[in-house]
Design an enzyme around this catalytic site. Structure first.
Site, short mmCIF file in Angstrom:
data_model
loop_
_atom_site.label_atom_id
_atom_site.label_comp_id
_atom_site.label_asym_id
_atom_site.label_seq_id
_atom_site.Cartn_x
_atom_site.Cartn_y
_atom_site.Cartn_z
N ASN A 183 0.82 -1.14 -0.01
CA ASN A 183 0.14 -0.04 0.00
C ASN A 183 0.84 1.15 0.11
O ASN A 183 2.15 1.26 0.68
CB ASN A 183 -0.84 0.00 1.40
CG ASN A 183 -2.06 1.30 1.09
OD1 ASN A 183 -2.89 1.00 0.44
ND2 ASN A 183 -1.72 2.35 1.81
N TYR A 187 0.76 10.06 4.10
CA TYR A 187 0.49 10.50 5.77
C TYR A 187 1.63 11.47 5.89
O TYR A 187 2.72 11.21 6.04
CB TYR A 187 0.86 9.11 6.36
CG TYR A 187 0.00 7.90 5.81
CD1 TYR A 187 -1.29 8.04 5.63
CD2 TYR A 187 0.65 6.64 5.56
CE1 TYR A 187 -2.15 6.94 5.12
CE2 TYR A 187 -0.20 5.65 5.10
CZ TYR A 187 -1.35 5.84 4.86
OH TYR A 187 -2.11 4.74 4.29
N ARG A 188 1.53 12.59 6.51
CA ARG A 188 2.36 13.72 6.66
C ARG A 188 3.51 12.98 8.13
O ARG A 188 2.89 12.27 8.85
CB ARG A 188 1.63 14.92 7.42
CG ARG A 188 1.11 14.60 8.80
CD ARG A 188 0.78 16.06 9.29
NE ARG A 188 0.13 15.85 10.69
CZ ARG A 188 -0.76 15.95 10.99
NH1 ARG A 188 -1.75 16.44 10.36
NH2 ARG A 188 -1.28 15.92 12.45
N TRP A 201 -0.34 8.08 10.03
CA TRP A 201 -1.61 7.52 9.52
C TRP A 201 -2.53 7.29 10.58
O TRP A 201 -2.50 7.00 11.55
CB TRP A 201 -0.99 6.17 8.95
CG TRP A 201 -0.31 5.24 9.92
CD1 TRP A 201 -0.54 4.54 11.24
CD2 TRP A 201 1.02 4.50 9.54
NE1 TRP A 201 0.34 3.68 11.53
CE2 TRP A 201 1.14 3.70 10.62
CE3 TRP A 201 1.74 4.53 8.51
CZ2 TRP A 201 2.41 2.80 10.64
CZ3 TRP A 201 2.90 3.55 8.47
CH2 TRP A 201 3.30 3.02 9.55
N GLU A 247 -1.62 1.01 -5.60
CA GLU A 247 -1.34 2.33 -6.22
C GLU A 247 -0.18 2.19 -7.44
O GLU A 247 -0.47 3.14 -8.11
CB GLU A 247 -0.77 3.16 -5.12
CG GLU A 247 -1.83 3.74 -3.87
CD GLU A 247 -2.28 2.81 -2.74
OE1 GLU A 247 -1.83 1.44 -2.78
OE2 GLU A 247 -3.28 3.03 -1.95
N ASP A 296 -3.80 22.08 10.13
CA ASP A 296 -4.33 21.11 8.98
C ASP A 296 -5.22 21.60 7.75
O ASP A 296 -5.58 22.70 7.90
CB ASP A 296 -5.02 20.17 9.88
CG ASP A 296 -4.36 18.55 9.65
OD1 ASP A 296 -4.40 18.49 8.39
OD2 ASP A 296 -4.31 18.03 10.65
C1 LIG Z 1 -1.56 16.77 1.22
C2 LIG Z 1 -1.99 15.71 1.81
C3 LIG Z 1 -1.98 15.28 3.21
C4 LIG Z 1 -2.26 14.18 3.87
N1 LIG Z 1 -2.02 13.87 5.01
C5 LIG Z 1 -2.61 12.82 5.69
C6 LIG Z 1 -2.26 12.41 7.14
O1 LIG Z 1 -1.26 13.00 7.53
N2 LIG Z 1 -2.53 11.19 7.27
C7 LIG Z 1 -3.72 10.47 6.84
O2 LIG Z 1 -4.03 9.48 7.51
N3 LIG Z 1 -4.13 10.92 5.66
C8 LIG Z 1 -3.45 11.95 5.24
N4 LIG Z 1 -4.12 12.32 4.07
C9 LIG Z 1 -5.17 11.55 3.17
C10 LIG Z 1 -4.45 10.24 2.61
O3 LIG Z 1 -3.59 10.32 1.98
C11 LIG Z 1 -5.85 9.51 1.91
O4 LIG Z 1 -6.73 9.34 2.51
C12 LIG Z 1 -5.44 8.12 1.22
O5 LIG Z 1 -6.37 7.97 0.18
C13 LIG Z 1 -4.99 7.20 2.14
O6 LIG Z 1 -4.61 6.14 1.28
P1 LIG Z 1 -4.97 4.66 1.80
O7 LIG Z 1 -6.28 4.27 1.67
O8 LIG Z 1 -3.85 3.64 1.13
O9 LIG Z 1 -4.46 4.58 3.62
C14 LIG Z 1 -3.52 13.24 3.28
C15 LIG Z 1 -3.59 13.82 2.12
C16 LIG Z 1 -3.33 14.82 1.23
C17 LIG Z 1 -3.70 15.25 -0.01
MN LIG Z 2 -4.43 2.19 -0.58
#
Ligand SMILES: Cc1cc2nc3c(=O)[nH]c(=O)nc-3n(C[C@H](O)[C@H](O)[C@H](O)COP(=O)(O)O)c2cc1C
Ligand SMILES: [Mn+2]
Length: 493
Positions: A183, A187-188, A201, A247, A296
């Protein structure tokens, strides 16, 4: 079209007149935010910025920094090698509709799809530009004499009350220890020191799910964080893909070229070989540390909370690496264009499940999860409620705080039009629906984090079968003939 590196994309933006170079030194602490926020708040998302001399405590970073590179409709399309995002939506539609061809055109389309899907498969390679410079944390003979790891990167402190510096565009690679499935999520990461960072995450995300399994198995979790490379990868990391859709495969499909994957130096994971930076490391399940506050995408500081800790074991990078960044904050921001692109690309998937859906929009003011406008071709009583519940049950749409359903003739991309329908067409008590639901981890409005209520509003015209016993009035509309005649009159000199 695929970009061989992040800097190739940055050059393409510059050629297209979409980028401004900032040649003076600018501090990574707050000042870059102020430059970038001014662009993001200007009409259409302003321009991308390339800071040639980002500085930390007056010292110029060895790496330039690019920001707002996807922050407009045009740049978002360019990031995916497209003239318009709708092209990709059409390709998705074709694949979903794939069936034995009955005409030459259909056959040709299927062949093209086959080729596209072939391209989607990742390719293994032995070496790649992301390894041009390799720094191993535990190796005293490391290529550099005075090893600086995370401290060398121009990582931003975005807002005044932020708890520190944050990597804001990291593509975080993890693997399910049970199935081996990979995956990538964005996640910042808060920098704690030169070798450790927070791993934000949220509980509902796939990275957190993988982490939980490592924790239950009592095993250390390998994590690779990639910055830069083809922006299609960054987009894929943010896109709310159906769980289980790889992805890397998706990025390959989007850019019509296999993503080349190379083994990490210190952990058993593979990463895109064209990445600008790769942070290799691990998370020790069970170990957490306070993370935040962080300005945020809700427009508020999210408070301190405990999150896992990332330990760096190696940093590798291109010799011409460009550090990618974004800021989030009070909308509209760059992430609006990324979210909107995701929505457009996946609209065909929503429509496959709910054929009555005409269009969906997430207005910037709703910062993705707070507000959803959906238009439907209504056919039967209480169909709007079926759509609300359907959306609340689909992946990350579960976070949608308010869903407003309108008729097909309402343009959901025009907030004014939706508000007009909402106000005119609803009886608040009759037309609202409250449900209990998991909530976005960043939402501060609920009394308890990650759980609360959502509201659906049926702003469609009511059918007799829906208990409406009066005659629904007709919406004003000028005759087409008159409109055309007046248009002709106005066109005359
Ligand atoms: C700029 C940006 C920052 C993000 N930061 C976070 C974060 O810190 N933590 C988080 O859980 N999701 C964050 N997200 C949202 C996730 O990247 C998004 O939900 C993604 O689809 C998660 O992928 P996953 O389903 O594979 O976990 C962010 C999205 C963007 C565009
Ligand atoms: Mn995913």
């Amino acid at each position: 079209m695929a970009y061989p590196s992040f800097s190739a994309f940055v050059s393409a933006l510059e050629k297209a007149g979409e980028l401004e170079r900032i040649t003076i030194p600018v501090a990574t602490e707050l000042e870059i935010t102020e430059f970038a926020n001014r662009q993001m708040k200007s009409p259409g998302g302003g321009k991308a910025l390339l800071f040639e001399k980002p500085t930390l405590d007056g010292v110029v970073s060895p790496f330039p920094l690019a920001i707002n590179t996807m922050g407009s409709e045009r740049r978002m399309a360019m990031a995916l090698g497209l003239d318009s995002i709708d092209e990709l939506a059409r390709q998705m539609q074709l694949i979903l509709k794939a069936k034995p061809p009955t005409s030459f055109r259909e056959g040709w389309n299927l062949v093209k799809q086959g080729v596209d899907l072939l391209h989607a498969r990742p390719k293994r390679v032995k070496d790649g530009p992301c390894k041009e410079v390799v720094h191993l944390v535990d190796n005293p003979q490391s290529a550099i004499r005075d090893p600086q790891f995370l401290a060398a990167l121009p990582i931003l402190k975005c807002w005044p009350r932020d708890g520190g510096r944050f990597i804001t565009l990291p593509n975080v690679h993890t693997r399910d220890p049970d199935t081996g499935e990979r995956n990538i999520g964005m996640y910042r990461m808060q920098i704690y020191d030169d070798r450790t960072a927070g791993m934000h995450w949220q509980v509902h995300k796939v990275g957190a799910r993988h982490g939980k399994r490592y924790y239950e198995r009592g095993e250390r979790m390998p994590v690779a964080v990639c910055l830069g490379g083809d922006p299609a990868l960054t987009f894929a990391a943010t896109a709310p893909l159906p769980d289980g859709l790889d992805e890397i495969l998706f990025a390959g499909f989007v850019r019509k070229k296999s993503v080349e994957m190379v083994k990490c130096e210190t952990i058993d994971l593979e990463v895109p070989a064209d990445s600008d930076f790769v942070l290799e490391g691990y998370v020790q399940p069970g170990e957490t540390r306070p993370e935040g506050p962080f300005g945020d995408h809700t427009g508020f500081y999210t408070p301190v909370d405990d999150y896992p800790v990332f330990h760096l074991t190696a940093l590798t990078h291109r010799s011409d690496a460009v550090y990618p960044a974004t800021i989030v904050g009070i909308p509209p921001m760059e992430d609006f264009y990324m979210g909107d692109a995701s929505l457009r690309v996946f609209l065909p998937v929503f429509r496959m499940n709910f054929p009555e859906i005409v269009d969906i929009a997430l207005p910037a003011e709703g910062v993705f999860h707070n507000l959803v406008f959906v238009s439907i071709r209504k056919q039967y009583a209480w169909q709007a409620y079926k759509i609300m519940h359907g959306l609340w049950g689909m992946g990350q749409m579960m976070f949608s705080k308010y869903i407003i359903v309108v008729d097909e003739d309402c343009d959901v991309r025009n907030t004014s039009e939706v508000l007009f329908r909402l106000c005119a067409n609803t009886d608040p008590q009759r037309d609202s629906e409250f449900v209990k639901s998991p909530c976005d981890a960043l939402d501060h409005a609920q009394s308890v984090a990650t759980m609360g209520s959502h509201m659906g509003l049926d702003a469609t015209r009511k059918l007799p079968g829906e208990g409406y016993t009066r005659e629904w009035p007709e919406l004003l509309k000028m005759d087409d003939a008159v409109r055309e005649k007046v248009a002709r009159m106005l066109a005359q000199p």
